[in-house]
Design an enzyme around this catalytic site. Structure first.
Site, PDB file in Angstrom:
ATOM      1  N   ASN A  34       0.849  -1.203   0.180  1.00  0.00           N
ATOM      2  CA  ASN A  34      -0.220   0.033   0.083  1.00  0.00           C
ATOM      3  C   ASN A  34       1.032   1.288   0.020  1.00  0.00           C
ATOM      4  O   ASN A  34       2.000   1.307   0.742  1.00  0.00           O
ATOM      5  CB  ASN A  34      -0.928   0.027   1.353  1.00  0.00           C
ATOM      6  N   ARG A  35       0.424   2.322  -0.742  1.00  0.00           N
ATOM      7  CA  ARG A  35       1.063   3.491  -0.909  1.00  0.00           C
ATOM      8  C   ARG A  35       1.524   3.997   0.585  1.00  0.00           C
ATOM      9  O   ARG A  35       2.630   4.255   0.882  1.00  0.00           O
ATOM     10  CB  ARG A  35       0.181   4.551  -1.527  1.00  0.00           C
ATOM     11  N   LYS A  79      -8.270   3.744  -5.306  1.00  0.00           N
ATOM     12  CA  LYS A  79      -9.436   4.680  -5.682  1.00  0.00           C
ATOM     13  C   LYS A  79      -9.610   4.438  -7.032  1.00  0.00           C
ATOM     14  O   LYS A  79      -8.711   4.512  -7.961  1.00  0.00           O
ATOM     15  CB  LYS A  79      -9.250   6.105  -5.101  1.00  0.00           C
ATOM     16  N   ASN A 106     -14.424  -0.034  -8.234  1.00  0.00           N
ATOM     17  CA  ASN A 106     -15.564   0.507  -9.069  1.00  0.00           C
ATOM     18  C   ASN A 106     -15.281   1.207 -10.159  1.00  0.00           C
ATOM     19  O   ASN A 106     -15.495   2.527 -10.029  1.00  0.00           O
ATOM     20  CB  ASN A 106     -16.609   0.711  -7.948  1.00  0.00           C
ATOM     21  N   ASN A 191     -24.945  -2.445  -9.130  1.00  0.00           N
ATOM     22  CA  ASN A 191     -25.017  -1.504  -8.003  1.00  0.00           C
ATOM     23  C   ASN A 191     -26.288  -0.362  -8.496  1.00  0.00           C
ATOM     24  O   ASN A 191     -27.108  -0.166  -7.310  1.00  0.00           O
ATOM     25  CB  ASN A 191     -23.870  -0.421  -8.152  1.00  0.00           C
ATOM     26  N   GLU A 194     -29.027  -2.365  -6.928  1.00  0.00           N
ATOM     27  CA  GLU A 194     -29.062  -2.274  -5.533  1.00  0.00           C
ATOM     28  C   GLU A 194     -29.578  -1.059  -5.345  1.00  0.00           C
ATOM     29  O   GLU A 194     -30.327  -1.033  -4.116  1.00  0.00           O
ATOM     30  CB  GLU A 194     -27.391  -2.255  -5.232  1.00  0.00           C
TER      31      GLU A 194
HETATM   32  P1  2AM Z   1      -3.460   5.291   0.808  1.00  0.00           P
HETATM   33  O1  2AM Z   1      -3.806   4.276   2.049  1.00  0.00           O
HETATM   34  O2  2AM Z   1      -1.970   5.502   0.723  1.00  0.00           O
HETATM   35  O3  2AM Z   1      -3.885   6.422   0.909  1.00  0.00           O
HETATM   36  C1  2AM Z   1      -8.370   3.580  -1.145  1.00  0.00           C
HETATM   37  O4  2AM Z   1      -8.474   4.880  -1.066  1.00  0.00           O
HETATM   38  C2  2AM Z   1      -6.994   2.922  -1.303  1.00  0.00           C
HETATM   39  O5  2AM Z   1      -6.634   3.577  -2.587  1.00  0.00           O
HETATM   40  C3  2AM Z   1      -6.026   3.155  -0.349  1.00  0.00           C
HETATM   41  O6  2AM Z   1      -5.200   2.187  -0.205  1.00  0.00           O
HETATM   42  C4  2AM Z   1      -5.135   4.422  -0.810  1.00  0.00           C
HETATM   43  O7  2AM Z   1      -3.989   4.698  -0.572  1.00  0.00           O
HETATM   44  C5  2AM Z   1      -5.151   4.077  -2.311  1.00  0.00           C
HETATM   45  N1  2AM Z   1      -4.884   5.281  -3.117  1.00  0.00           N
HETATM   46  C6  2AM Z   1      -5.697   6.316  -3.525  1.00  0.00           C
HETATM   47  N2  2AM Z   1      -4.801   7.210  -4.075  1.00  0.00           N
HETATM   48  C7  2AM Z   1      -3.879   6.557  -4.633  1.00  0.00           C
HETATM   49  C8  2AM Z   1      -2.824   6.734  -5.336  1.00  0.00           C
HETATM   50  N3  2AM Z   1      -2.616   8.054  -6.024  1.00  0.00           N
HETATM   51  N4  2AM Z   1      -1.757   5.980  -5.715  1.00  0.00           N
HETATM   52  C9  2AM Z   1      -1.763   4.878  -4.910  1.00  0.00           C
HETATM   53  N5  2AM Z   1      -2.731   4.353  -4.013  1.00  0.00           N
HETATM   54  C10 2AM Z   1      -3.726   5.289  -3.803  1.00  0.00           C
END
Ligand code: 2AM
Length: 485
Positions: A34-35, A79, A106, A191, A194
């Protein structure tokens, strides 16, 4: 160093975390990334606590990718939109020819199709996979709607078959949906359906509460009872639960304290936009979306209520004495009949898109994989599957012989509920428009002749005739003028 894992998952928000644990629990060692790295540690910790599941965490994309066995498969749950593009860019830098990326978010189906086209340049395969079931579904068995590269699907089919919800007699809730963005498209319509289900349930609640004067205790037992019959579904079950939950901050029930504003993330809107683009009538789904828009105007509604109250206009217009038991039974039937219309619209929308795109989607299979795991899971979906098994070319669910009979049996109750609601000033847009959809669809002749005559009158748009072939135009104005003279 640990042996290579079978699969990777990037994006560890609620859905990603739960899906990763589910995959690990089914016996597939998984690498996670995860980022924001704290979520990686959180996921690994959860995996330990939930039974030492084989989840391996990585803080940088390169070691994450390198930890996965080749050809590598990475599910992204980030996202939708730009974050997906950014994540693809980050991960693909370390991936090799033949590896595969799966977007489990989604996503708008056209974004998936754009990315899929870009993949051969990177030597990668791509899938857009709808995942439904919320947090609980992701952890214990979601409904999965993968679309895109069939080769990529085959490579991870064994994982998906185990990870998906398992329904006795109908198997795992996953199937290869079709090419391109079909997986995302089908999830989008899911959806939309839904939205329809939730709106129809809310209307049933409103009529029972506002006109029938049912208490939360009574609503709890009515919905619990409904959940034993033809309406048996996840949404009816959680609705029954909601009516039984007391407020933990004040007296009374929690449902009465929840602000009457519904949020949304966009898939319902996309469904309605697609329906319009494809000229498919989807009024129940559109009414559900409109109801969400109107719910958002809380402050305006409060002011409007004052205007009408001061004019002597009450919330409930009639104080009719209703037979509670009869009303409950009528509302159950109205809800069921409306639901048939709503699903008919959703299915027709999917079919129209399938024809436009050449996806060759199997509507009965979709009903099957929605039977478990997802938010719209319901016993009712079995009937839809059977209807398409009987006739894959069925023009509309309404004319399937079994559904037609069910509607005929329920139509009196349905009309009584809609009339009662209208006379009481309670809006039931979903049920009313479903009934209008049925009443329009089942009529051989509708008043469209007049609309077409008007179009020809003012715009010379021509018209066809019921009694002879060809295209006709009449100088309506000249004739009318002559008649007046
Ligand atoms: P994060 O925890 O670093 O914010 C839902 O928001 C998921 O999408 C999270 O795991 C989020 O990471 C990730 N996310 C949102 N924007 C992102 C981006 N620009 N690059 C990588 N991950 C992203």
């Amino acid at each position: 160093m640990a042996p290579p894992t079978r699969i990777g998952l990037a994006g560890l928000a609620v859905m990603g975390q739960n899906l990763a644990l589910n995959i690990a629990e089914k016996g597939f060692p998984i690498s996670v990334y995860n980022r924001t790295t704290s979520k990686v540690d959180e996921t690994v910790e959860r995996a330990k606590q939930e039974g030492d599941l084989p989840v391996y965490g990585f803080h940088d994309p390169e070691s994450f990718i390198q930890s996965i066995q080749k050809p590598r498969v990475v599910i992204m749950l980030v996202k939708a939109g730009a974050p997906v593009d950014q994540t693809i860019k980050t991960l693909s830098a370390y991936m090799d020819k033949g590896d595969c990326i799966i977007d489990g978010g989604n996503e708008w189906y056209e974004n998936t199709e754009r990315r899929e086209k870009e993949m051969p340049g990177l030597g990668l395969l791509y899938l857009g996979m709808g995942v439904s079931g919320g947090e609980e579904g992701a952890r214990n068995g979601p409904s999965l709607m993968p679309g895109g590269s069939f080769e990529a699907y085959k490579y991870i089919e064994d994982i998906l078959l185990k990870v998906a919800a398992q329904v006795p007699d109908s198997g795992p809730c996953v199937t290869y949906i079709g090419k391109g963005g079909s997986g995302n498209f089908v999830k989008m319509v899911h959806n939309g359906i839904e939205y329809g289900d939730m709106q129809l349930i809310a209307e049933a609640y409103d009529v029972l509460k506002s006109v029938g004067k049912l208490s939360n205790e009574e609503l709890h037992s009515v919905f619990s009872e409904w959940n034993k019959g033809e309406l048996l579904s996840f949404l009816i079950e959680i609705t029954a639960d909601i009516f039984g939950i007391k407020d933990d901050k004040a007296d009374g029930y929690l449902v009465d304290k929840v602000l009457d504003k519904t949020g949304m993330k966009g898939t319902g809107k996309w469904t309605v936009q697609q329906a319009a683009d494809l000229s498919v009538a989807a009024p129940t789904i559109a009414a559900s979306l409109d109801s969400r828009f109107l719910s958002g105007l809380k402050e305006e509604r409060v002011e409007a209520a004052k205007v009408f109250k001061s004019g002597g206009f009450g919330d409930i217009l009639t104080d009719q004495v209703v037979d509670k038991a009869k009303l409950i039974d009528d509302v159950r039937q109205a809800l069921y009949a409306s639901k048939i219309c709503s699903y008919a619209q959703g299915m027709n929308l999917i079919r129209a898109k399938s024809i436009e795109k050449g996806w060759d989607l199997k509507l009965g299979e979709l009903a099957r994989i929605w039977k478990g795991g997802c938010i719209i899971r319901a016993i009712f979906l079995d009937r839809i599957k059977k209807a398409y098994d009987r006739n894959p070319e069925l023009a509309n669910l309404l004319v399937d012989p079994e559904f037609a009979k069910e509607i005929i049996d329920r139509q009196s109750a349905w009309r009584r509920v809609v009339c009662l609601a209208i006379n009481s000033g309670i809006s039931t847009p979903g049920m009313s428009t479903s009934l209008a959809y049925f009443d329009t669809y089942r009529r051989e002749r509708v008043p469209a002749n007049l609309v077409q005559a008007q179009r020809d009158y003012f715009g010379a748009h021509t018209y066809e005739r019921v009694d002879m072939d060809g295209s006709f135009h009449t100088e309506w104005f000249k004739i009318a003028k002559k008649l007046q003279d």
